[in-house]
Design a protein around this motif. Structure first.
Motif, PDB file in Angstrom:
ATOM      1  N   ALA A 125       0.840  -1.208   0.000  1.00 23.61           N
ATOM      2  CA  ALA A 125       0.000   0.000   0.000  1.00 23.61           C
ATOM      3  C   ALA A 125       0.872   1.254   0.000  1.00 23.61           C
ATOM      4  O   ALA A 125       0.487   2.284   0.547  1.00 23.61           O
ATOM      5  CB  ALA A 125      -0.914  -0.010   1.218  1.00 23.61           C
ATOM      6  N   GLY A 169       1.925   3.098  -2.642  1.00 19.83           N
ATOM      7  CA  GLY A 169       1.673   4.091  -3.675  1.00 19.83           C
ATOM      8  C   GLY A 169       2.849   4.311  -4.606  1.00 19.83           C
ATOM      9  O   GLY A 169       3.014   5.392  -5.164  1.00 19.83           O
ATOM     10  N   VAL A 170       3.685   3.278  -4.771  1.00 20.21           N
ATOM     11  CA  VAL A 170       4.828   3.368  -5.688  1.00 20.21           C
ATOM     12  C   VAL A 170       4.687   2.278  -6.754  1.00 20.21           C
ATOM     13  O   VAL A 170       3.863   1.372  -6.632  1.00 20.21           O
ATOM     14  CB  VAL A 170       6.179   3.205  -4.944  1.00 20.21           C
ATOM     15  CG1 VAL A 170       6.367   4.330  -3.936  1.00 20.21           C
ATOM     16  CG2 VAL A 170       6.297   1.846  -4.276  1.00 20.21           C
ATOM     17  N   ASP A 171       5.513   2.378  -7.798  1.00 14.23           N
ATOM     18  CA  ASP A 171       5.527   1.350  -8.829  1.00 14.23           C
ATOM     19  C   ASP A 171       5.831  -0.002  -8.190  1.00 14.23           C
ATOM     20  O   ASP A 171       6.542  -0.079  -7.181  1.00 14.23           O
ATOM     21  CB  ASP A 171       6.590   1.658  -9.876  1.00 14.23           C
ATOM     22  CG  ASP A 171       6.295   2.929 -10.665  1.00 14.23           C
ATOM     23  OD1 ASP A 171       5.133   3.380 -10.654  1.00 14.23           O
ATOM     24  OD2 ASP A 171       7.233   3.452 -11.292  1.00 14.23           O
ATOM     25  N   ARG A 221       8.717   9.456 -12.546  1.00 13.66           N
ATOM     26  CA  ARG A 221       7.460   9.131 -11.847  1.00 13.66           C
ATOM     27  C   ARG A 221       6.273   9.348 -12.778  1.00 13.66           C
ATOM     28  O   ARG A 221       6.253  10.268 -13.572  1.00 13.66           O
ATOM     29  CB  ARG A 221       7.287  10.023 -10.625  1.00 13.66           C
ATOM     30  CG  ARG A 221       7.975   9.483  -9.407  1.00 13.66           C
ATOM     31  CD  ARG A 221       7.593  10.280  -8.178  1.00 13.66           C
ATOM     32  NE  ARG A 221       6.340   9.816  -7.617  1.00 13.66           N
ATOM     33  CZ  ARG A 221       6.253   9.088  -6.521  1.00 13.66           C
ATOM     34  NH1 ARG A 221       7.337   8.753  -5.880  1.00 13.66           N
ATOM     35  NH2 ARG A 221       5.080   8.717  -6.057  1.00 13.66           N
ATOM     36  N   ARG A 234       0.145   7.852 -11.840  1.00 14.85           N
ATOM     37  CA  ARG A 234      -0.349   6.737 -11.029  1.00 14.85           C
ATOM     38  C   ARG A 234       0.723   5.659 -10.974  1.00 14.85           C
ATOM     39  O   ARG A 234       1.475   5.471 -11.939  1.00 14.85           O
ATOM     40  CB  ARG A 234      -1.617   6.155 -11.644  1.00 14.85           C
ATOM     41  CG  ARG A 234      -2.785   7.102 -11.586  1.00 14.85           C
ATOM     42  CD  ARG A 234      -4.057   6.484 -12.068  1.00 14.85           C
ATOM     43  NE  ARG A 234      -3.824   5.479 -13.103  1.00 14.85           N
ATOM     44  CZ  ARG A 234      -4.763   4.829 -13.728  1.00 14.85           C
ATOM     45  NH1 ARG A 234      -6.012   5.055 -13.443  1.00 14.85           N
ATOM     46  NH2 ARG A 234      -4.492   3.943 -14.652  1.00 14.85           N
ATOM     47  N   PRO A 235       0.795   4.934  -9.867  1.00 12.95           N
ATOM     48  CA  PRO A 235       1.791   3.863  -9.776  1.00 12.95           C
ATOM     49  C   PRO A 235       1.597   2.821 -10.881  1.00 12.95           C
ATOM     50  O   PRO A 235       0.479   2.436 -11.194  1.00 12.95           O
ATOM     51  CB  PRO A 235       1.535   3.245  -8.397  1.00 12.95           C
ATOM     52  CG  PRO A 235       0.836   4.313  -7.620  1.00 12.95           C
ATOM     53  CD  PRO A 235       0.039   5.094  -8.621  1.00 12.95           C
ATOM     54  N   ARG A 241       2.105  -0.984 -12.394  1.00 10.87           N
ATOM     55  CA  ARG A 241       2.136  -2.357 -11.895  1.00 10.87           C
ATOM     56  C   ARG A 241       2.564  -3.279 -13.025  1.00 10.87           C
ATOM     57  O   ARG A 241       2.075  -3.159 -14.143  1.00 10.87           O
ATOM     58  CB  ARG A 241       0.752  -2.796 -11.397  1.00 10.87           C
ATOM     59  CG  ARG A 241       0.170  -1.892 -10.324  1.00 10.87           C
ATOM     60  CD  ARG A 241       0.863  -2.142  -8.997  1.00 10.87           C
ATOM     61  NE  ARG A 241       0.236  -1.413  -7.911  1.00 10.87           N
ATOM     62  CZ  ARG A 241       0.779  -0.368  -7.316  1.00 10.87           C
ATOM     63  NH1 ARG A 241       1.951   0.086  -7.714  1.00 10.87           N
ATOM     64  NH2 ARG A 241       0.172   0.234  -6.317  1.00 10.87           N
TER      65      ARG A 241
END
Length: 189
Positions: free
Chosen positions: A7, A9-11, A164, A167-168, A170
């Motif tokens: 949780a 909030g990063v890649d 960056r 949004r992260p 995935r």
């Protein structure tokens, strides 16, 4: 960037934990095992939760009740696998297969079964998860899920070096069921 569900909030690179858990349980059920126990790490780890969700999903798909699954939580280590196996053997002697949610625990499972003179896989089949480098060299060699560890690290580094994003990002990985000598047909007794 991180590896695993989180949780932060990063890649992230997301290992195929749930699908791998499903594959392990399906493999054991294909061999006739229905009295399956799980040597699991700490309940709070997302890795444990995801792998266990895969196992219970496979049970449901085959019409078995996940509530009947024996799950013993402990350290995600060889010692944790040994302790879980002792508890499984003492409290659920009818068990015919043990799913260890990582290979370190599986090594502990095999060690305990060997010390108790429980034949693997003739009496109890054992599976692990990760395919550590010694898994093929164990006696018996360990059936396990192989995750693409090198690729996962490379992908995480690539994500970390990119600018960056809003949004992260995935990235999912694959998995491979590697069948070796630690699994066999369920005993008929």
């Amino acid at each position: 960037a991180a590896i695993g569900r989180h949780a932060l909030g990063v890649d992230a690179v997301l290992p195929d934990n749930e699908a791998g858990g499903r594959a392990l349980a399906a493999h054991l059920m294909d061999l006739g095992h229905h009295r399956i126990a799980v040597a699991a790490g700490s309940a709070g780890l997302t890795t444990v939760a995801d792998r266990l969700a895969g196992v219970t999903s496979a049970l449901r798909q085959r019409g078995l009740r996940p509530a009947d699954l024996t799950v013993v939580h402990g350290d995600f280590t060889r010692g944790g696998g040994r302790a879980a196996t002792e508890q499984i053997l003492n409290e659920h002697p009818e068990t015919t297969a043990i799913i260890a949610l990582n290979d370190a625990m599986a090594i502990g499972v095999l060690s305990t079964l060997r010390s108790r003179r429980v034949p693997v896989p003739a009496r109890i089949s054992v599976v692990g998860f990760d395919d550590v480098s010694v898994a093929a060299d164990l006696a018996p060699s360990l059936t396990t899920i192989r995750l693409p560890m090198t690729e996962m690290g490379r992908t995480a580094l690539t994500l970390a070096l990119k600018p960056r994003s809003a949004r992260p990002r995935r990235r999912a990985t694959g998995h491979l069921l590697v069948v070796r000598d630690s699994t066999g047909p369920a005993p008929t007794t």
